[in-house]
Motif scaffolding. Structure first.
Motif, PDB file in Angstrom:
ATOM      1  N   ASP A 186       0.827  -1.205   0.000  1.00 38.82           N
ATOM      2  CA  ASP A 186       0.000   0.000   0.000  1.00 38.82           C
ATOM      3  C   ASP A 186       0.867   1.263   0.000  1.00 38.82           C
ATOM      4  O   ASP A 186       0.365   2.368   0.072  1.00 38.82           O
ATOM      5  CB  ASP A 186      -0.983   0.012   1.170  1.00 38.82           C
ATOM      6  CG  ASP A 186      -0.297   0.078   2.535  1.00 38.82           C
ATOM      7  OD1 ASP A 186       0.930   0.307   2.596  1.00 38.82           O
ATOM      8  OD2 ASP A 186      -0.993  -0.108   3.556  1.00 38.82           O
ATOM      9  N   THR A 308      -8.412   1.872   0.522  1.00 41.77           N
ATOM     10  CA  THR A 308      -9.707   1.239   0.740  1.00 41.77           C
ATOM     11  C   THR A 308     -10.797   2.296   0.633  1.00 41.77           C
ATOM     12  O   THR A 308     -10.527   3.504   0.650  1.00 41.77           O
ATOM     13  CB  THR A 308      -9.775   0.585   2.128  1.00 41.77           C
ATOM     14  OG1 THR A 308      -9.565   1.584   3.118  1.00 41.77           O
ATOM     15  CG2 THR A 308      -8.697  -0.485   2.253  1.00 41.77           C
ATOM     16  N   GLU A 309     -12.032   1.855   0.511  1.00 42.44           N
ATOM     17  CA  GLU A 309     -13.136   2.809   0.439  1.00 42.44           C
ATOM     18  C   GLU A 309     -13.202   3.603   1.742  1.00 42.44           C
ATOM     19  O   GLU A 309     -13.098   3.049   2.839  1.00 42.44           O
ATOM     20  CB  GLU A 309     -14.454   2.069   0.208  1.00 42.44           C
ATOM     21  CG  GLU A 309     -14.522   1.394  -1.167  1.00 42.44           C
ATOM     22  CD  GLU A 309     -14.432   2.384  -2.313  1.00 42.44           C
ATOM     23  OE1 GLU A 309     -15.185   3.364  -2.316  1.00 42.44           O
ATOM     24  OE2 GLU A 309     -13.595   2.173  -3.202  1.00 42.44           O
ATOM     25  N   GLN A 310     -13.361   4.905   1.642  1.00 41.07           N
ATOM     26  CA  GLN A 310     -13.373   5.796   2.794  1.00 41.07           C
ATOM     27  C   GLN A 310     -14.813   6.042   3.237  1.00 41.07           C
ATOM     28  O   GLN A 310     -15.567   6.753   2.584  1.00 41.07           O
ATOM     29  CB  GLN A 310     -12.673   7.115   2.442  1.00 41.07           C
ATOM     30  CG  GLN A 310     -13.028   8.307   3.306  1.00 41.07           C
ATOM     31  CD  GLN A 310     -12.425   8.215   4.677  1.00 41.07           C
ATOM     32  OE1 GLN A 310     -11.729   7.267   4.987  1.00 41.07           O
ATOM     33  NE2 GLN A 310     -12.711   9.174   5.516  1.00 41.07           N
ATOM     34  N   ARG A 315     -13.867   6.161  -4.020  1.00 40.91           N
ATOM     35  CA  ARG A 315     -12.575   6.864  -4.065  1.00 40.91           C
ATOM     36  C   ARG A 315     -12.573   7.980  -5.089  1.00 40.91           C
ATOM     37  O   ARG A 315     -11.937   9.011  -4.897  1.00 40.91           O
ATOM     38  CB  ARG A 315     -11.454   5.865  -4.373  1.00 40.91           C
ATOM     39  CG  ARG A 315     -10.897   5.183  -3.135  1.00 40.91           C
ATOM     40  CD  ARG A 315      -9.844   4.145  -3.465  1.00 40.91           C
ATOM     41  NE  ARG A 315      -8.793   4.646  -4.328  1.00 40.91           N
ATOM     42  CZ  ARG A 315      -7.775   5.411  -3.929  1.00 40.91           C
ATOM     43  NH1 ARG A 315      -7.688   5.791  -2.685  1.00 40.91           N
ATOM     44  NH2 ARG A 315      -6.848   5.798  -4.774  1.00 40.91           N
TER      45      ARG A 315
END
Length: 383
Positions: A186, A308-310, A315
């Motif tokens: 990441d 990752t999706e917030q 995103r």
């Protein structure tokens, strides 16, 4: 603070700022002495995040600064070094304000080794970072003692000398980051693949059975410091009038701060809450230091925890454009504060958790989420 409604569409300034960020080509251009690589302020130690209030300084940063003062021979012992720091005889200043990135409680001083990351599209632009100290005795953990100082001297002596010889040609970092992301990194909390690719690039000149090679093989975070410098190089390209792109972000264990492209050099701050996460056995939540480190900018750029999706938000709503150099991973790079304000959101930052007393180093890992009001305040200043 007045209420501000951020636009849902990308502003002209933010569109231009994103284009400038995506035009940056960061490359590792070897190792040099910090005072030779930059105009280092006199008798100054650089730290993570916004300016430190000496009356509230986090113990891990003070420990690291004491070790740096002894490395510089500015004091005879730790007691004298601490007194000089707390009196202001040895100054502390934010690293990012001087084109330097430091992780967690690490600091940077004139006789430390500087990893130089330049913009191949404009070689006049550069950002520096210290060499990653490995896993056990690294200065980023905010520890102090003879063994910590000895390791600091080895990192900035033997290892730095070796790297200055073997890292003798530019190593572009965007292709490494893209391949690392595709391999499962990441580019913040996990940099195993990125580190492997960097070591492969210098391996022909590094040797296979040296102390330095064994150290690097056991330091999976080696790529992180380089990528932090690359992140700052990319982000700082967005420093243009009207830009709401996040160009600096970090914390010093007490305060968290952010800068936007339209207000270069101006920190907006809020209390640095400790990260929420998993702690090692034997410690309690009260042992946690507040968020710390300049690596927060890596996540704010679109990596780390922000991959990752917030909070259920796509995103694409926070990161408007894919970066053209990330063909494998299709990373979206560049976060306008305007998008955060419109969404009522804040970036999630993956951080190590340090012992606030400065005795046990890293005591866990988790997520720090700054207050959304911090970004609204910064956006208000340029809106």
């Amino acid at each position: 603070m007045d209420e501000i409604t951020a636009p849902s569409a990308l502003s002209d300034a933010d569109g231009t700022a994103l284009a400038l960020m995506h035009a940056v080509e960061p490359a590792w251009r070897g190792v040099a002495l910090a005072r030779d690589a930059m105009d280092f302020p006199e008798r100054t130690i650089l730290h993570a995040g916004p300016p430190v209030d000496l009356a509230r300084i986090a113990r891990p940063i003070l420990n690291s600064a004491v070790m740096a003062a002894l490395l510089e021979a500015w004091a005879a012992d730790a007691t004298e070094a601490e007194a000089m720091i707390l009196s202001g005889a040895i100054r502390l200043a934010p690293a990012q304000d001087h084109g330097v990135m430091v992780p967690l409680a690490a600091v940077f001083s004139p006789n430390m080794a500087a990893q130089i990351v330049v913009d191949l599209a404009d070689p006049r632009r550069r950002v520096l970072a210290p060499i990653n100290g490995g896993m056990a005795k690294a200065q980023r953990l905010g520890l102090a003692g003879p063994d910590i100082l000895a390791h600091l001297k080895w990192i900035n002596g033997n290892l730095a000398a070796t790297l200055s010889i073997v890292a003798d040609r530019d190593i572009p970092l965007l292709p490494i980051a893209d391949a690392a992301l595709a391999a499962g990194d990441d580019c913040h909390g996990r940099t195993v693949a990125g580190t492997r690719l960097v070591i492969e690039a210098i391996a022909p000149r590094l040797g296979s059975d040296t102390l330095e090679r064994h150290f690097l093989n056991g330091a999976p975070g080696f790529f992180l410091n380089l990528w932090m410098a690359a992140a700052k190089l990319i982000a700082s390209a967005a420093e243009i009038p009207g830009s709401s792109l996040i160009t600096a972000m970090g914390a010093n264990g007490v305060d968290a701060g952010v800068q936007l492209g339209g207000r270069p050099g101006q920190w907006f701050t809020a209390p640095a809450a400790p990260p929420e996460g998993t702690l090692v056995e034997g410690v309690t939540p009260d042992d946690r230091l507040g968020a710390i480190g300049d690596s927060a900018l890596v996540d704010a750029l679109g990596f780390g925890a922000m991959l990752t999706e917030q909070a259920g938000l796509p995103r694409a709503r926070l990161f408007p454009r894919e970066h053209p150099a990330f063909a494998l991973s299709r990373a979206r790079v560049g976060l306008p504060a305007a998008a955060l304000v419109a969404a009522g959101a804040a970036p999630r930052i993956a951080l190590g958790i340090l012992d606030r007393a400065g005795r046990r180093g890293r005591i866990g890992g988790g997520i720090h989420t700054p207050p959304p009001a911090l970004f609204a305040e910064a956006f208000n200043a340029i809106a």
